[in-house]
Motif scaffolding. Structure first.
Motif, PDB file in Angstrom:
ATOM      1  N   GLU A 197       0.843  -1.003  -0.090  1.00 35.18           N
ATOM      2  CA  GLU A 197       0.041   0.133   0.042  1.00 35.18           C
ATOM      3  C   GLU A 197       0.927   1.227  -0.080  1.00 35.18           C
ATOM      4  N   GLU A 198       1.950   1.005   0.720  1.00 36.87           N
ATOM      5  CA  GLU A 198       2.772   2.559   1.057  1.00 36.87           C
ATOM      6  C   GLU A 198       3.540   2.676  -0.190  1.00 36.87           C
ATOM      7  N   GLU A 199       4.063   1.691  -1.095  1.00 35.26           N
ATOM      8  CA  GLU A 199       4.764   2.099  -2.283  1.00 35.26           C
ATOM      9  C   GLU A 199       3.659   2.219  -3.426  1.00 35.26           C
ATOM     10  N   GLY A 200       2.672   1.719  -3.368  1.00 33.73           N
ATOM     11  CA  GLY A 200       1.433   2.302  -4.193  1.00 33.73           C
ATOM     12  C   GLY A 200       1.028   3.567  -4.127  1.00 33.73           C
ATOM     13  N   ASN A 201       0.973   3.991  -2.728  1.00 30.53           N
ATOM     14  CA  ASN A 201       0.424   5.595  -2.631  1.00 30.53           C
ATOM     15  C   ASN A 201       1.599   6.464  -3.223  1.00 30.53           C
ATOM     16  N   ASP A 202       2.831   6.248  -2.950  1.00 33.18           N
ATOM     17  CA  ASP A 202       3.926   7.106  -3.470  1.00 33.18           C
ATOM     18  C   ASP A 202       3.928   6.874  -5.120  1.00 33.18           C
ATOM     19  N   ASN A 203       3.841   5.952  -5.633  1.00 33.47           N
ATOM     20  CA  ASN A 203       3.771   5.949  -6.892  1.00 33.47           C
ATOM     21  C   ASN A 203       2.915   6.586  -7.742  1.00 33.47           C
ATOM     22  N   ASP A 204       1.540   6.463  -6.931  1.00 30.55           N
ATOM     23  CA  ASP A 204       0.310   7.416  -7.470  1.00 30.55           C
ATOM     24  C   ASP A 204       0.617   8.865  -7.527  1.00 30.55           C
ATOM     25  N   ILE A 205       1.293   9.349  -6.147  1.00 35.51           N
ATOM     26  CA  ILE A 205       1.584  10.678  -6.113  1.00 35.51           C
ATOM     27  C   ILE A 205       2.531  11.283  -7.232  1.00 35.51           C
ATOM     28  N   ILE A 206       3.466  10.347  -7.279  1.00 35.14           N
ATOM     29  CA  ILE A 206       4.726  10.542  -8.377  1.00 35.14           C
ATOM     30  C   ILE A 206       3.860  10.708  -9.715  1.00 35.14           C
ATOM     31  N   SER A 207       2.969   9.994 -10.050  1.00 38.31           N
ATOM     32  CA  SER A 207       2.428   9.776 -11.321  1.00 38.31           C
ATOM     33  C   SER A 207       1.658  11.263 -11.396  1.00 38.31           C
ATOM     34  N   LYS A 208       0.955  11.719 -10.533  1.00 40.08           N
ATOM     35  CA  LYS A 208       0.183  12.986 -10.359  1.00 40.08           C
ATOM     36  C   LYS A 208       1.319  14.046 -10.829  1.00 40.08           C
TER      37      LYS A 208
END
Ligand code: FEO
Length: 171
Positions: free
Chosen positions: A129-140
């Motif tokens: 979950e944590e890595e997923g959240n960070d990847n999402d924000i980086i994409s945004k």
């Protein structure tokens, strides 16, 4: 019951979770200093989650008859180039934590310590979950840009994150 080696490694992980909390507290303060209050909120929630992770391991070590040994916490980074830099560093740090959790699981398997292996499963899932959240924000940040309106929108989105403390089960 924990082996001495497992007790030592879990104590190291408590220290790493405390360092994570410290790092995100530093990022929160940096965000505030550049007017990004939504980012500051997001990192403060992350700080709370990391403290919760540390306490989870603290409670587990105690519950298994082990002894928690607290160690010095390293000074975290305090200067960042921009919001993207903070999230790239966050992702890199979380990838390191995932590696550490995986090594703890490997140790529990080698030692046939089933209790610790089950305990660590929560952390394995949490890291996804944590890595997923960070990847999402980086994409945004890549899509919307690191300044102007795009950044303002992301800051607004990050301002709504709320920390939900764990509910303690009553005996
Ligand atoms: Fe406790 Fe961000 O891992």
């Amino acid at each position: 019951m924990l082996s001495k080696k497992m007790e030592k490694e879990l104590n190291e992980q408590i220290n790493r979770e405390m360092y994570s909390a410290y790092l995100y507290m530093s990022m929160s303060s940096h965000s505030n200093s550049i007017g990004l209050t939504g980012f500051a909120n997001w990192f403060m929630v992350q700080y709370n989650e990391e403290m919760e992770h540390a306490m989870k391991i603290y409670d587990y070590v105690n519950s298994q008859g082990g002894k928690v040994k607290l160690m010095a916490i390293d000074e975290p980074l305090s200067d960042f180039k921009n919001p993207m830099d903070m999230f790239q560093k966050t992702l890199k740090h979380e990838q390191f934590i995932t590696k550490c959790i995986n090594e703890l699981v490997d140790l529990s398997i080698n030692e046939k310590d089933h209790a610790t292996q089950i305990f660590l499963q929560w952390f394995v899932t949490e890291q996804i979950e944590e890595e997923g959240n960070d990847n999402d924000i980086i994409s945004k940040l890549e899509l919307a840009g690191s300044k102007g309106n795009g950044l303002f929108m992301i800051d607004k989105e990050l301002s709504i994150r709320v920390y939900n403390p764990p509910v303690k089960e009553k005996n």
